[in-house]
Motif scaffolding. Structure first.
Motif, mmCIF file in Angstrom:
data_model
loop_
_atom_site.group_PDB
_atom_site.id
_atom_site.type_symbol
_atom_site.label_atom_id
_atom_site.label_comp_id
_atom_site.label_asym_id
_atom_site.label_seq_id
_atom_site.Cartn_x
_atom_site.Cartn_y
_atom_site.Cartn_z
ATOM 1 N N ILE A 197 0.856 -1.189 0.000
ATOM 2 C CA ILE A 197 0.000 0.000 0.000
ATOM 3 C C ILE A 197 0.893 1.240 0.000
ATOM 4 C CG2 ILE A 197 -1.723 1.308 1.305
ATOM 5 C CD1 ILE A 197 -2.751 -1.387 2.365
ATOM 6 N N VAL A 235 -2.732 7.777 2.667
ATOM 7 C CA VAL A 235 -2.812 6.683 1.692
ATOM 8 C C VAL A 235 -3.753 7.133 0.583
ATOM 9 C CG1 VAL A 235 -2.418 4.857 3.391
ATOM 10 C CG2 VAL A 235 -4.749 5.541 2.868
ATOM 11 N N TYR A 236 -3.707 6.404 -0.542
ATOM 12 C CA TYR A 236 -4.672 6.685 -1.605
ATOM 13 C C TYR A 236 -6.071 6.342 -1.111
ATOM 14 C CZ TYR A 236 -0.973 7.225 -5.083
ATOM 15 O OH TYR A 236 0.112 7.656 -5.794
ATOM 16 N N LYS A 253 -8.441 4.821 -2.492
ATOM 17 C CA LYS A 253 -8.872 3.458 -2.816
ATOM 18 C C LYS A 253 -8.315 2.427 -1.828
ATOM 19 C CE LYS A 253 -5.191 2.236 -6.061
ATOM 20 N NZ LYS A 253 -4.694 1.039 -5.458
ATOM 21 N N ASP A 254 -7.230 2.758 -1.110
ATOM 22 C CA ASP A 254 -6.605 1.840 -0.156
ATOM 23 C C ASP A 254 -7.008 2.101 1.292
ATOM 24 O OD1 ASP A 254 -5.119 0.501 -2.140
ATOM 25 O OD2 ASP A 254 -3.589 2.068 -2.091
ATOM 26 N N THR A 275 -8.526 -0.986 3.460
ATOM 27 C CA THR A 275 -7.520 -2.029 3.653
ATOM 28 C C THR A 275 -6.481 -1.573 4.672
ATOM 29 O OG1 THR A 275 -7.829 -2.729 1.367
ATOM 30 C CG2 THR A 275 -5.850 -3.502 2.479
ATOM 31 N N ALA A 276 -6.043 -0.329 4.555
ATOM 32 C CA ALA A 276 -5.050 0.213 5.482
ATOM 33 C C ALA A 276 -5.604 0.275 6.901
ATOM 34 C CB ALA A 276 -4.610 1.596 5.022
#
Length: 68
Positions: free
Chosen positions: A27, A50-51, A53-54, A57-58
């Motif tokens: 990531i 973070v982006y 889209k991530d 998940t992060a």
């Protein structure tokens, strides 16, 4: 892509540790300094980004594990 702030911390080393965990999982991250530079090891506030889209998940990777 848009960056979004995932967490803020009073200590840059905490943001760097979270960055290492996320990058180990592929990531992309970046750290933004939010205050003045550190003096005598006191640290400085930082934001981990973070982006978009991530994001989820992060958050899951950095959340505490559920043990009972």
């Amino acid at each position: 892509m848009n960056w979004m702030t995932l967490r803020t911390t009073s200590w840059r080393w905490e943001a760097e540790l979270m960055q290492q965990i996320l990058e180990a999982h592929g990531i992309p991250t970046r750290i933004l300094d939010l205050g003045s530079t550190s003096y005598f090891g006191a640290g400085s506030p930082a934001a981990l980004q973070v982006y978009a889209k991530d994001r989820w998940t992060a958050l899951l990777l950095l959340s505490p594990s559920e043990e009972e």
